[in-house]
Motif scaffolding. Structure first.
Motif, PDB file in Angstrom:
ATOM      1  N   HIS A 177       0.801  -1.236   0.000  1.00 38.14           N
ATOM      2  CA  HIS A 177       0.000   0.000   0.000  1.00 38.14           C
ATOM      3  C   HIS A 177       0.827   1.277   0.000  1.00 38.14           C
ATOM      4  O   HIS A 177       0.420   2.269  -0.611  1.00 38.14           O
ATOM      5  CB  HIS A 177      -0.974   0.006   1.177  1.00 38.14           C
ATOM      6  N   ILE A 178       1.953   1.286   0.727  1.00 34.27           N
ATOM      7  CA  ILE A 178       2.761   2.512   0.747  1.00 34.27           C
ATOM      8  C   ILE A 178       4.238   2.219   0.471  1.00 34.27           C
ATOM      9  O   ILE A 178       5.123   2.937   0.927  1.00 34.27           O
ATOM     10  CB  ILE A 178       2.588   3.311   2.066  1.00 34.27           C
ATOM     11  N   SER A 213       4.241   1.915  -4.929  1.00 33.47           N
ATOM     12  CA  SER A 213       2.819   2.262  -4.819  1.00 33.47           C
ATOM     13  C   SER A 213       2.482   3.597  -5.474  1.00 33.47           C
ATOM     14  O   SER A 213       1.305   3.928  -5.624  1.00 33.47           O
ATOM     15  CB  SER A 213       2.387   2.275  -3.356  1.00 33.47           C
ATOM     16  N   TYR A 244      -0.769   6.674  -5.472  1.00 32.71           N
ATOM     17  CA  TYR A 244      -1.731   6.049  -4.552  1.00 32.71           C
ATOM     18  C   TYR A 244      -1.118   5.941  -3.155  1.00 32.71           C
ATOM     19  O   TYR A 244      -1.741   6.302  -2.155  1.00 32.71           O
ATOM     20  CB  TYR A 244      -2.156   4.665  -5.069  1.00 32.71           C
ATOM     21  N   GLY A 245       0.107   5.430  -3.065  1.00 34.98           N
ATOM     22  CA  GLY A 245       0.784   5.282  -1.782  1.00 34.98           C
ATOM     23  C   GLY A 245       1.063   6.618  -1.124  1.00 34.98           C
ATOM     24  O   GLY A 245       0.960   6.752   0.098  1.00 34.98           O
ATOM     25  N   LEU A 271      -2.299   7.847   0.215  1.00 34.50           N
ATOM     26  CA  LEU A 271      -2.691   7.064   1.385  1.00 34.50           C
ATOM     27  C   LEU A 271      -1.829   7.423   2.597  1.00 34.50           C
ATOM     28  O   LEU A 271      -2.343   7.616   3.706  1.00 34.50           O
ATOM     29  CB  LEU A 271      -2.583   5.567   1.076  1.00 34.50           C
ATOM     30  N   SER A 302      -0.344  10.212   3.104  1.00 32.68           N
ATOM     31  CA  SER A 302      -0.746  11.570   3.515  1.00 32.68           C
ATOM     32  C   SER A 302      -1.993  11.515   4.384  1.00 32.68           C
ATOM     33  O   SER A 302      -2.083  12.201   5.411  1.00 32.68           O
ATOM     34  CB  SER A 302      -1.022  12.441   2.290  1.00 32.68           C
ATOM     35  N   LEU A 303      -2.940  10.705   3.982  1.00 32.90           N
ATOM     36  CA  LEU A 303      -4.187  10.566   4.746  1.00 32.90           C
ATOM     37  C   LEU A 303      -3.916   9.986   6.125  1.00 32.90           C
ATOM     38  O   LEU A 303      -4.389  10.502   7.143  1.00 32.90           O
ATOM     39  CB  LEU A 303      -5.170   9.683   3.973  1.00 32.90           C
ATOM     40  N   ILE A 304      -3.122   8.937   6.171  1.00 29.82           N
ATOM     41  CA  ILE A 304      -2.792   8.301   7.457  1.00 29.82           C
ATOM     42  C   ILE A 304      -2.037   9.280   8.352  1.00 29.82           C
ATOM     43  O   ILE A 304      -2.347   9.418   9.539  1.00 29.82           O
ATOM     44  CB  ILE A 304      -1.976   7.016   7.233  1.00 29.82           C
ATOM     45  N   GLN A 314       6.642   8.083   0.208  1.00 24.16           N
ATOM     46  CA  GLN A 314       5.427   7.861   0.983  1.00 24.16           C
ATOM     47  C   GLN A 314       5.638   8.266   2.439  1.00 24.16           C
ATOM     48  O   GLN A 314       4.756   8.870   3.058  1.00 24.16           O
ATOM     49  CB  GLN A 314       5.014   6.384   0.874  1.00 24.16           C
TER      50      GLN A 314
END
Length: 168
Positions: free
Chosen positions: A68-69, A73, A76-77, A80, A82-84, A111
């Motif tokens: 995922h990261i 990735s 997208y990674g 993601l 950044s969101l986390i 990431q």
């Protein structure tokens, strides 16, 4: 073991002590006492955070992290991460060991840059605890909207830098 950043910080502290000693010698003693007190307050937290990071690094499965990261990735990674990062409610004594764990589990550098940028710039936990009560909604909306693109942008720029100057 001393690395370059430790040596630089030591030289900065020494330079500041010399400047302070020339201006007001008693400030050096006060500064030293305050520094030792702060060191003793932070030391247990850092020791426990590093110990916890060591255990977490053995418990976190590397497969999903790398998928995922991970370095492959891409955007997208970065998004993601950044969101986390925006939602991680902690200080640096927790967040930086988490970053070490993520890197050990296969996360990519861009990431992780995005993760740290979101954690430090967006920081939704600080928005709720400090910014809304102290600054009001209007300020918070403007600041958060202006800050949102910074984390993904930092991840993309990190990727560009790595592409230009490959890391070993």
């Amino acid at each position: 073991m001393l690395d370059l950043s430790t040596i630089i910080l030591f030289l900065i502290a020494l330079g500041l002590a010399v400047v302070a000693a020339r201006r007001q010698p008693h400030i050096v003693k006060q500064g030293t006492v305050m520094s030792v007190e702060r060191f003793l307050a932070v030391l247990p937290r850092m020791a426990l955070a590093i110990l916890a990071a060591g255990f977490v690094s053995k418990l976190v499965p590397s497969g999903p992290i790398a998928h995922h990261i991970g370095p492959d990735s891409g955007i997208y990674g970065i998004l993601l991460a950044s969101l986390i990062g925006a939602f991680i409610p902690s200080g640096p004594s927790v967040s930086f060991p988490v970053v070490v764990v993520l890197l050990q589990a296969g996360a990519g550098f861009p990431q992780v840059v995005a993760f740290l940028s979101a954690w430090s710039v967006v920081a939704l936990h600080r928005v709720l605890i400090y910014e809304i009560p102290l600054m009001g909604w209007r300020f918070v909306v403007v600041r958060v909207l202006a800050s949102l693109p910074l984390a993904p942008l930092s991840g993309v720029l990190a990727q560009v830098i790595i592409d230009i100057f490959p890391m070993k």
